[in-house]
Write a protein that holds these residues in place. Structure first.
Motif, mmCIF file in Angstrom:
data_model
loop_
_atom_site.group_PDB
_atom_site.id
_atom_site.type_symbol
_atom_site.label_atom_id
_atom_site.label_comp_id
_atom_site.label_asym_id
_atom_site.label_seq_id
_atom_site.Cartn_x
_atom_site.Cartn_y
_atom_site.Cartn_z
ATOM 1 N N ASN A 40 40.851 42.888 10.329
ATOM 2 C CA ASN A 40 42.079 42.372 11.278
ATOM 3 C C ASN A 40 43.302 42.884 11.054
ATOM 4 N N LYS A 41 43.421 44.095 10.342
ATOM 5 C CA LYS A 41 44.576 45.074 10.038
ATOM 6 C C LYS A 41 44.504 46.276 10.934
ATOM 7 N N THR A 42 45.272 47.362 10.760
ATOM 8 C CA THR A 42 45.090 48.551 11.448
ATOM 9 C C THR A 42 43.776 49.510 10.908
ATOM 10 N N CYS A 43 43.778 50.530 11.865
ATOM 11 C CA CYS A 43 42.798 51.287 11.535
ATOM 12 C C CYS A 43 43.266 52.379 10.572
ATOM 13 N N LYS A 44 44.488 52.727 10.615
ATOM 14 C CA LYS A 44 45.116 53.513 9.587
ATOM 15 C C LYS A 44 45.004 52.871 8.344
ATOM 16 N N GLU A 45 45.122 51.691 7.910
ATOM 17 C CA GLU A 45 45.197 51.024 6.678
ATOM 18 C C GLU A 45 43.722 51.297 6.304
ATOM 19 N N CYS A 46 42.792 50.851 7.136
ATOM 20 C CA CYS A 46 41.356 50.841 6.743
ATOM 21 C C CYS A 46 41.028 52.337 6.360
ATOM 22 N N LEU A 47 41.120 53.045 7.213
ATOM 23 C CA LEU A 47 40.805 54.496 6.809
ATOM 24 C C LEU A 47 41.492 55.401 5.778
ATOM 25 N N LYS A 48 42.684 54.893 5.173
ATOM 26 C CA LYS A 48 43.092 55.377 3.802
ATOM 27 C C LYS A 48 42.015 55.592 2.893
ATOM 28 N N ASN A 49 40.919 54.642 2.839
ATOM 29 C CA ASN A 49 40.181 54.440 1.843
ATOM 30 C C ASN A 49 38.955 55.263 2.388
ATOM 31 N N VAL A 50 38.329 56.235 1.950
ATOM 32 C CA VAL A 50 37.264 57.154 2.522
ATOM 33 C C VAL A 50 36.131 56.587 2.570
ATOM 34 N N THR A 51 35.933 55.407 1.803
ATOM 35 C CA THR A 51 34.501 55.025 1.900
ATOM 36 C C THR A 51 34.453 53.646 3.067
ATOM 37 N N CYS A 52 35.529 53.641 3.857
ATOM 38 C CA CYS A 52 35.855 52.511 4.767
ATOM 39 C C CYS A 52 35.322 53.165 6.083
ATOM 40 N N LEU A 53 34.794 52.295 6.881
ATOM 41 C CA LEU A 53 34.450 52.596 8.305
ATOM 42 C C LEU A 53 35.174 51.420 9.337
ATOM 43 N N TRP A 54 36.069 52.035 10.279
ATOM 44 C CA TRP A 54 36.703 50.960 11.241
ATOM 45 C C TRP A 54 35.842 50.526 12.471
ATOM 46 N N CYS A 55 35.964 49.312 12.846
ATOM 47 C CA CYS A 55 35.017 49.181 14.040
ATOM 48 C C CYS A 55 36.042 48.703 15.036
ATOM 49 N N THR A 56 36.385 49.304 15.917
ATOM 50 C CA THR A 56 37.399 48.758 17.139
ATOM 51 C C THR A 56 37.006 47.578 17.816
ATOM 52 N N SER A 57 35.706 47.395 18.193
ATOM 53 C CA SER A 57 35.247 46.314 18.733
ATOM 54 C C SER A 57 35.695 44.938 18.303
ATOM 55 N N ASN A 58 35.237 44.999 16.957
ATOM 56 C CA ASN A 58 35.699 43.573 16.180
ATOM 57 C C ASN A 58 36.772 43.688 15.220
ATOM 58 N N LYS A 59 37.437 44.843 15.300
ATOM 59 C CA LYS A 59 38.591 44.897 14.257
ATOM 60 C C LYS A 59 38.253 44.825 12.810
ATOM 61 N N LYS A 60 37.098 45.328 12.450
ATOM 62 C CA LYS A 60 36.572 44.962 11.127
ATOM 63 C C LYS A 60 36.456 46.232 10.347
ATOM 64 N N CYS A 61 36.789 46.216 9.145
ATOM 65 C CA CYS A 61 36.680 47.460 8.253
ATOM 66 C C CYS A 61 35.596 46.844 7.032
ATOM 67 N N ILE A 62 34.787 47.962 7.371
ATOM 68 C CA ILE A 62 33.493 47.772 6.550
ATOM 69 C C ILE A 62 33.227 49.069 5.589
ATOM 70 N N GLU A 63 32.287 48.597 4.399
ATOM 71 C CA GLU A 63 32.170 50.071 3.583
ATOM 72 C C GLU A 63 30.977 50.857 4.606
ATOM 73 N N TYR A 64 31.250 51.988 4.496
ATOM 74 C CA TYR A 64 30.514 53.022 5.267
ATOM 75 C C TYR A 64 28.965 53.027 4.492
ATOM 76 N N PRO A 65 27.793 52.708 5.344
ATOM 77 C CA PRO A 65 26.722 52.755 4.710
ATOM 78 C C PRO A 65 26.043 53.919 4.538
#
Length: 175
Positions: A40-65
């Protein structure tokens, strides 16, 4: 079911049952530096961590599988997944990388074929060498025969007085 299996299953499920019984959340608490804290923050904040994946449909930042190459659609659809950059979705990134990779592979294949063809044409094989030697031998024999025939014809012309002397004025006609 075997009693040993029941005991093992109970030990595995005990922490989840304990949390459910006491009203505690079943998910682990958000750890600092984990991807869930950027939900529920921004995509840029989420993707600062290279292990994260941003989902725009539900604005979730999740660990890349990392176990699966592509994130499963149950986690996030490829068209709404962002990884590495917020501007390009994962689907377009995959297509672009495939096209670029395919182009590089085709270019390498063409270069290898061209190089092999040039290398093959530079190194004459035994049949070509043999044909070139035979051609040169035929040319030498033909030149010898021509010279021999010319000398015979000149002798015959001298014998019968048909031999023409060079015109002394020929050198003046050419100027």
């Amino acid at each position: 079911m075997d009693p040993c299996w029941r005991a093992a299953l109970l030990l595995l499920l005990l922490p989840a049952l304990k949390n459910a019984a006491w009203g505690a959340p079943t998910s682990a608490p958000v750890q600092p530096g984990s991807c869930e804290q950027y939900t529920n923050k921004t995509c840029k904040e989420c993707l600062k961590n290279v292990t994260c994946l941003w989902c725009t449909s539900n604005k979730k930042c999740i660990e890349y599988p990392v176990r699966s190459i592509l994130p499963p659609s149950s986690l996030c659809a490829l068209s709404s997944a962002r990884w590495g950059t917020c501007e390009v979705n994962f689907e377009a990134l995959i297509i672009t990388m495939s096209v670029v990779g395919g182009g590089i592979i085709i270019a390498l294949f063409v270069c290898c074929c061209c190089c092999c063809r040039k290398k093959k044409s530079k190194i004459p094989d035994k049949e070509e060498e043999k044909a070139a030697r035979e051609k040169e031998q035929r040319r030498v024999r033909q030149e010898e025969r021509r010279a021999e025939m010319k000398s015979r014809h000149d002798e015959i012309r001298k014998k019968y007085g048909l031999f023409k002397e060079e015109n002394p004025y020929a050198k003046f006609e050419n100027n």
